[in-house]
Design a protein around this motif. Structure first.
Motif, mmCIF file in Angstrom:
data_model
loop_
_atom_site.group_PDB
_atom_site.id
_atom_site.type_symbol
_atom_site.label_atom_id
_atom_site.label_comp_id
_atom_site.label_asym_id
_atom_site.label_seq_id
_atom_site.Cartn_x
_atom_site.Cartn_y
_atom_site.Cartn_z
ATOM 1 N N PRO A 159 0.949 -1.345 0.190
ATOM 2 C CA PRO A 159 -0.173 0.053 0.500
ATOM 3 C C PRO A 159 0.721 1.534 0.189
ATOM 4 O O PRO A 159 1.921 0.928 -0.205
ATOM 5 N N ALA A 160 0.020 2.630 -0.199
ATOM 6 C CA ALA A 160 1.083 3.309 -0.652
ATOM 7 C C ALA A 160 1.902 4.098 0.931
ATOM 8 O O ALA A 160 2.548 4.290 0.667
ATOM 9 N N ALA A 161 0.786 3.656 2.181
ATOM 10 C CA ALA A 161 1.736 4.014 3.043
ATOM 11 C C ALA A 161 3.172 3.643 3.475
ATOM 12 O O ALA A 161 4.221 3.749 3.882
ATOM 13 N N HIS A 162 3.581 1.984 2.828
ATOM 14 C CA HIS A 162 4.183 1.316 2.762
ATOM 15 C C HIS A 162 5.663 2.328 1.493
ATOM 16 O O HIS A 162 6.679 1.964 1.911
ATOM 17 N N SER A 163 5.004 2.741 0.920
ATOM 18 C CA SER A 163 5.843 3.649 0.032
ATOM 19 C C SER A 163 6.899 4.557 1.413
ATOM 20 O O SER A 163 8.560 4.887 0.275
ATOM 21 N N ALA A 164 6.677 5.015 2.142
ATOM 22 C CA ALA A 164 7.323 5.483 3.294
ATOM 23 C C ALA A 164 8.938 4.367 3.336
ATOM 24 O O ALA A 164 10.041 5.388 3.176
ATOM 25 N N ALA A 165 8.509 3.680 3.710
ATOM 26 C CA ALA A 165 9.404 2.133 4.403
ATOM 27 C C ALA A 165 10.779 2.335 2.812
ATOM 28 O O ALA A 165 11.919 2.757 2.843
ATOM 29 N N ILE A 166 10.119 2.744 1.662
ATOM 30 C CA ILE A 166 10.897 2.311 0.467
ATOM 31 C C ILE A 166 11.500 4.023 0.775
ATOM 32 O O ILE A 166 12.911 4.149 0.523
ATOM 33 N N GLN A 167 10.869 4.169 0.961
ATOM 34 C CA GLN A 167 11.526 6.529 0.556
ATOM 35 C C GLN A 167 12.729 6.374 1.512
ATOM 36 O O GLN A 167 13.756 7.153 1.323
ATOM 37 N N SER A 168 12.489 5.729 2.390
ATOM 38 C CA SER A 168 13.511 5.519 3.866
ATOM 39 C C SER A 168 14.421 5.922 3.416
ATOM 40 O O SER A 168 16.300 6.267 4.059
ATOM 41 N N LYS A 181 11.089 -5.927 -0.180
ATOM 42 C CA LYS A 181 11.659 -3.778 0.144
ATOM 43 C C LYS A 181 12.673 -4.124 0.002
ATOM 44 O O LYS A 181 13.619 -5.023 -0.061
ATOM 45 N N PRO A 182 13.395 -3.009 -0.401
ATOM 46 C CA PRO A 182 14.877 -2.413 -0.101
ATOM 47 C C PRO A 182 15.802 -3.296 0.746
ATOM 48 O O PRO A 182 14.802 -3.132 2.137
ATOM 49 N N MET A 183 17.295 -3.973 0.788
ATOM 50 C CA MET A 183 18.010 -4.473 1.709
ATOM 51 C C MET A 183 17.912 -3.395 2.761
ATOM 52 O O MET A 183 18.045 -3.190 4.031
ATOM 53 N N ARG A 184 18.108 -1.690 2.334
ATOM 54 C CA ARG A 184 18.135 -1.124 4.144
ATOM 55 C C ARG A 184 16.885 -0.303 4.132
ATOM 56 O O ARG A 184 17.136 0.413 5.279
ATOM 57 N N ALA A 185 16.035 -0.899 3.560
ATOM 58 C CA ALA A 185 14.890 0.128 4.253
ATOM 59 C C ALA A 185 14.046 -0.263 4.844
ATOM 60 O O ALA A 185 14.266 -2.183 5.696
ATOM 61 N N ASN A 186 13.599 -0.474 5.867
ATOM 62 C CA ASN A 186 13.161 -0.929 7.743
ATOM 63 C C ASN A 186 12.044 -1.609 7.381
ATOM 64 O O ASN A 186 11.144 -1.094 5.865
ATOM 65 N N LEU A 187 11.240 -2.661 8.070
ATOM 66 C CA LEU A 187 10.718 -3.086 7.589
ATOM 67 C C LEU A 187 8.911 -2.819 7.944
ATOM 68 O O LEU A 187 8.766 -1.962 8.910
#
Length: 65
Positions: free
Chosen positions: A5-14, A46-52
């Motif tokens: 979901p869009a809310a989880h894009s924050a983890a990717i954007q981090s 998810k990207p390896m460096r992104a948070n869960l």
């Protein structure tokens, strides 16, 4: 597998901005995760460096299995 979901894009954007030579930042991995509160389990990518991300059911923290 859960949709992202869009809310989880924050983890990717981090993890942005990224160094183009940093392969770990661009490497997506799949993880089996379980919610610590409600026990919901899923497979996420998810990207390896992104948070869960947080649990989609209750919003609690997820942990890798």
């Amino acid at each position: 597998m859960w949709p992202v979901p869009a809310a989880h894009s924050a983890a990717i954007q981090s993890v942005w901005p990224l160094d183009p030579m940093d392969r770990a930042a661009f490497s997506f991995m799949r993880y089996d995760v379980t919610c610590q509160r409600c026990g919901e389990s899923a497979e996420i990518e998810k990207p390896m460096r992104a948070n869960l991300p947080r649990c989609l059911v209750c919003g609690s923290e997820l942990r890798r299995v």
